[in-house]
Structures are given as structure tokens and as C-alpha cells.
Design an enzyme around this catalytic site. Structure first.
Site, short mmCIF file in Angstrom:
data_model
loop_
_atom_site.label_atom_id
_atom_site.label_comp_id
_atom_site.label_asym_id
_atom_site.label_seq_id
_atom_site.Cartn_x
_atom_site.Cartn_y
_atom_site.Cartn_z
N LYS A 1 0.94 -1.27 -0.18
CA LYS A 1 -0.08 0.07 -0.08
C LYS A 1 0.82 1.40 0.07
O LYS A 1 2.15 1.25 0.35
CB LYS A 1 -0.81 -0.08 1.32
CG LYS A 1 -1.88 -1.17 1.23
CD LYS A 1 -2.81 -1.34 2.60
CE LYS A 1 -3.81 -2.23 2.54
NZ LYS A 1 -4.61 -2.20 3.80
N ASN B 1 -1.27 -0.07 7.42
CA ASN B 1 -1.05 -1.40 7.77
C ASN B 1 -0.06 -2.33 6.50
O ASN B 1 0.11 -3.49 6.47
CB ASN B 1 -2.02 -2.45 8.27
CG ASN B 1 -3.14 -2.67 7.20
OD1 ASN B 1 -2.98 -2.37 5.97
ND2 ASN B 1 -4.29 -3.35 7.35
N HIS C 1 -1.66 -5.26 1.56
CA HIS C 1 -3.11 -6.00 1.38
C HIS C 1 -2.71 -7.26 0.39
O HIS C 1 -1.85 -7.55 -0.35
CB HIS C 1 -4.03 -5.07 0.27
CG HIS C 1 -5.06 -5.91 -0.12
ND1 HIS C 1 -6.16 -6.00 0.37
CD2 HIS C 1 -5.17 -6.72 -1.41
CE1 HIS C 1 -7.08 -6.86 -0.37
NE2 HIS C 1 -6.52 -7.09 -1.45
N GLU D 1 -9.41 -9.90 -7.93
CA GLU D 1 -8.54 -8.92 -7.88
C GLU D 1 -7.28 -8.87 -8.77
O GLU D 1 -7.17 -7.92 -9.30
CB GLU D 1 -7.67 -9.10 -6.26
CG GLU D 1 -8.93 -8.82 -5.17
CD GLU D 1 -8.32 -8.68 -3.71
OE1 GLU D 1 -8.76 -7.88 -2.96
OE2 GLU D 1 -7.16 -9.53 -3.33
#
Length: 155
Positions: free
Chosen positions: A13, A116, A119, A132
Site C-alpha cells: 500500500k 498496515n 493487502h 483482484e
């Protein structure tokens, strides 16, 4: 080979990219024995963000997710291996880094639920991988190749 290999989607991310953690994260998956078959350094636009987080659309944190994931570049990847999704999820740790064990990516590198670092497709949602991967990659962007140490990784 005793089990079918599977492909799973992983994304570093914007916070992980900004903190210079892409190489560390890629190294962890390579050291585990997973095979990288697709990678793309990119900026997610709002439309893709909405599609990616569609299951959270009615939740109060949805707009914050979209704003964050579009705030900077990401590293989108597809990894392949036996039970790859479950392996990646275990390596990532819990969604909240505070609940993640040391040795996991989030346990070692994350500090905050909203930041965090990584992903990965949900192993409990059987269609998550394919959905995805198709959102982020065209078929011709995924590379079929033979890993030279594969016989040492799998029975």
C-alpha cells in the site's frame, strides 16, 4: 507436485511504498519460496479503488479507504505457489498490526490499523484471488516461468 499451485494478489500500500518497504516485502515472499508472476508499480485511480473495495461500499470507513489507497503509488503483485493465498495471509499477520505476531509483515513493519503496509487476497473468499488479479492485471502481464529451485520447494 502434491498440490495444485495457486495465484494470489498482493499489494504494498502507499504507506509501505513511502516507507521504502517494497524490497523487504518482496524478499520475504521470495525467501518463502513463492514465485512472482506479475508486478506493477502504479497509482490507483478512484474508479479502480471503488471496484477493489466494493464489498466495503456501505461501510463508514469506505471513503477513507479510497482516499488512502489513491494517495500515492502502490506495488501490485501476483504470487504463485502451493496454497499461496493462505501462506501470504499468514505471512502478513492480522489486519491490525497491534494484533500481529512478531515475524509477520504487519507485526514487524506496521504500527496502525489504517496504515498496515500490505493487502492480500482473502483466503476465506474463494473468488477474491481471481477478482483482484483481473482488476489489476491483464492476462498478458502475468508471466509463466519455471523456477529452478521448484523441486527443492515441493514434493
Amino acid at each position: 507436485m502434491s498440490e495444485e499451485r495457486e495465484r494470489t494478489f498482493v499489494m504494498v500500500k502507499p504507506d509501505g511504498v513511502q516507507r521504502g518497504l517494497v524490497g523487504e516485502i518482496v524478499s520475504r515472499f521470495e525467501q518463502r519460496g513463492l514465485k512472482l508472476v506479475g508486478a506493477k508499480f502504479m497509482r490507483i485511480d478512484e474508479e479502480l479503488a471503488h471496484d477493489h473495495y466494493a464489498e466495503h461500499e456501505d461501510k463508514p470507513f469506505f471513503e477513507g479507504l479510497v482516499e488512502f489507497i489513491t494517495s500515492g503509488p502502490v506495488m501490485a503483485m501476483v504470487w504463485e505457489g502451493q496454497d499461496a493465498t493462505r501462506q501470504v495471509r499468514a505471512m502478513m499477520g492480522e489486519t491490525d498490526p497491534a494484533d500481529s505476531a512478531p515475524g509477520t509483515i504487519r507485526g514487524d513493519l506496521g504500527l496502525d490499523l489504517g496504515r498496515n503496509v500490505i493487502h492480500g487476497s482473502d483466503h476465506e473468499d474463494p473468488g477474491a484471488n481471481e477478482r483482484e488479479i483481473e482488476l489489476f492485471f491483464d492476462d498478458d502481464e502475468l508471466v509463466e516461468w519455471e523456477q529452478v529451485d521448484e523441486t527443492w520447494l515441493y514434493e
